[in-house]
Design an enzyme around this catalytic site. Structure first.
Site, short mmCIF file in Angstrom:
data_model
loop_
_atom_site.label_atom_id
_atom_site.label_comp_id
_atom_site.label_asym_id
_atom_site.label_seq_id
_atom_site.Cartn_x
_atom_site.Cartn_y
_atom_site.Cartn_z
N GLU A 198 -9.22 6.49 4.47
CA GLU A 198 -10.00 5.49 5.19
C GLU A 198 -9.14 4.23 5.28
O GLU A 198 -8.23 4.05 4.49
CB GLU A 198 -11.30 5.18 4.43
N LYS A 210 0.79 -1.23 0.00
CA LYS A 210 0.00 0.00 0.00
C LYS A 210 0.83 1.29 0.00
O LYS A 210 0.37 2.33 -0.43
CB LYS A 210 -0.95 0.00 1.19
N SER A 245 1.48 -9.88 -1.02
CA SER A 245 1.14 -8.47 -0.84
C SER A 245 1.54 -7.88 0.51
O SER A 245 1.73 -6.68 0.62
CB SER A 245 -0.36 -8.26 -1.06
C1 LIG Z 1 -5.05 -4.07 2.05
C2 LIG Z 1 -4.38 -5.30 1.71
C3 LIG Z 1 -4.87 -6.15 0.69
C4 LIG Z 1 -6.17 -5.89 -0.02
O1 LIG Z 1 -6.23 -4.72 -0.74
P1 LIG Z 1 -6.11 -4.68 -2.33
O2 LIG Z 1 -6.43 -3.29 -2.67
O3 LIG Z 1 -7.10 -5.68 -2.86
O4 LIG Z 1 -4.73 -5.06 -2.65
C5 LIG Z 1 -4.14 -7.26 0.35
N1 LIG Z 1 -3.01 -7.58 1.01
C6 LIG Z 1 -2.52 -6.81 2.00
C7 LIG Z 1 -1.27 -7.22 2.69
C8 LIG Z 1 -3.19 -5.66 2.39
O5 LIG Z 1 -2.70 -4.91 3.38
#
Ligand SMILES: *Cc1c(COP(=O)(O)O)cnc(C)c1O
Length: 416
Positions: free
Chosen positions: A130, A108, A397
């Site tokens: 948010e 993010k 992610s």
């Molecule tokens: C917020 C988050 C997501 C989900 O958000 P996307 O916008 O779908 O990527 C996925 N993995 C992690 C580690 C997150 O913090």
């Protein structure tokens, strides 16, 4: 009493104004996308569109963005070949794009840095955001601290409780955390509060949306700020294998930012299978957050997309063990990619995600975030389907530190 599905007044027909198939309107993805916001926000979005268009063609903007990604976020993140997991699954070679190694522990921050830079260009003194899991809040508060900008983060009361450490992080970083106590007290309600704030302070406030959602130009802008994930992946895989592209790229889909970021450079490559994994929560028969699988077209949070709603058209409360996937909507480009079949949509339950956490931890020494674990859960079947010799990339992610309380509760319960 609820009407049967066939008689119910549906949300606008796909061809009803919101989407004109075949026309390439900016901000539209086939039948989805657009900007559906209160009139007071029209000029604000116009300003944003203009500023983003200008920044996009300004080398100085991208030079500053790239410098921060390198020196502050820690990019490029590695593309790790997962040998023990590959051996365990006995099929395709599995690779992880290591967004868990980004500063703050997830992808993010790429978006937060890019948007804070844009807000500064626009001369905005105050930033709002948010947050669900707290990851976007932390990323935003981090980027704001880096530049000394005022930051207010809206978070659902339920999430404030579930993600207490992230709340403390944001406060430490100098942000004000405002708790949303309406509705399901999760991300959806925090987003409503953030919109309310924005409507009241359109002049001096910049709203950083944390996923590829919301009104145009956000979904496309957030995609471009995360495209670096896919660009690096493509280059790194080519360097490691001398193959131009992988056979498949898997990502979990909440709002869809990590997924669209890693997919963006592969969308035109027909030979690359793109697989999105949604949260099936307690199972698709119970509470879940599988928007693309089980939602219907509707206008939500400023865009026309897929939405979980009940028989009366009310927004349904989404559920997932991972706060970051707990959102009843999804990015409009994902709605389009799923509708056209370019992206295959799969699901993983809370339980399957927990098994995913254990699988990646045990075989590779990587404890993934609960969101990420949904993508991990899809790997065994996909590795088998694709078979030996194929390359299967998944977007790692984020890391699981923030979820350790939830994970240990599950493990303790399972041990009983
Ligand atoms: C917020 C988050 C997501 C989900 O958000 P996307 O916008 O779908 O990527 C996925 N993995 C992690 C580690 C997150 O913090």
């Amino acid at each position: 009493m609820a009407l049967p599905a066939t008689l119910r007044t549906q949300n606008p027909d796909p061809k009803d104004g919101a989407g004109q198939p075949g026309t390439e309107k900016p901000g539209r993805f086939g039948d989805f996308g657009g900007a559906f916001v209160p009139e007071i926000l029209h000029p604000v979005l116009e300003d944003l569109k203009a500023a983003w268009a200008e920044a996009q063609t300004d080398d100085a903007y991208w030079a500053e963005y790239r410098r921060l990604l390198k020196d502050y976020v820690g990019r490029p993140t590695p593309l790790t070949r997962l040998d023990r997991l590959t051996e365990r699954l006995g099929g395709a070679t599995v690779w992880a794009k290591r967004e868990d190694l980004c500063h703050t522990g997830a992808h993010k921050i790429n978006n937060a840095v890019g948007q804070v830079l844009l807000a500064r260009r626009m001369g905005k003194a105050r930033i709002i955001a948010e947050t669900g899991a707290g990851q976007h809040g932390v990323a935003t508060a981090t980027a704001c601290a880096l530049f000394g900008v005022e930051c207010v983060v809206y978070m659902g009361a339920e999430d404030v409780e579930r993600q207490h450490l992230n709340v403390q992080r944001m406060r430490l970083l100098g942000a004000t955390v405002r708790t949303a106590t309406s509705g399901s007290r999760t991300l959806k309600d925090a987003t409503n509060e953030a919109f309310r704030d924005w409507v009241s302070n359109p002049e001096d406030t910049y709203y950083i949306i944390g996923s590829a959602i919301g009104p145009h130009p956000y979904p496309a802008m957030v995609r471009e700020l995360h495209r670096v994930i896919g660009d690096e992946t493509r280059r790194q895989l080519a360097d490691a294998t001398s193959r131009e592209t992988p056979d498949a790229v898997v990502a979990c889909v909440g709002g869809g930012s990590n997924a669209i970021g890693i997919w963006a450079p592969f969308l035109e490559d027909e030979g690359v299978r793109l697989i999105g994994v949604e949260a099936a929560g307690e199972g698709l028969g119970g509470r879940h957050a599988a928007t693309l699988s089980r939602g219907e077209p509707a206008v939500f949070h400023g865009t026309r997309t897929m939405l979980l709603q009940d028989a009366d058209g009310q927004v349904e409360i989404a559920h997932s063990v991972s706060a970051g996937l707990d959102y009843p909507g999804v990015g409009p480009q994902h709605a389009h990619l799923a509708a056209t079949g370019r992206v295959e949509v799969r699901t993983a339950t809370d339980r399957e995600a927990m098994a995913g956490v254990q699988l990646l931890s045990e075989t590779e020494g990587i404890i993934p975030a609960l969101e990420t674990a949904h993508a991990v859960a899809a790997l065994p079947a996909l590795a088998e389907e694709l078979g030996e010799g194929a390359d299967l990339v998944f977007n790692c992610s984020g890391r699981g530190d923030k979820d350790m309380a939830t994970i240990s509760e599950w493990l303790d319960r399972d041990a009983d």
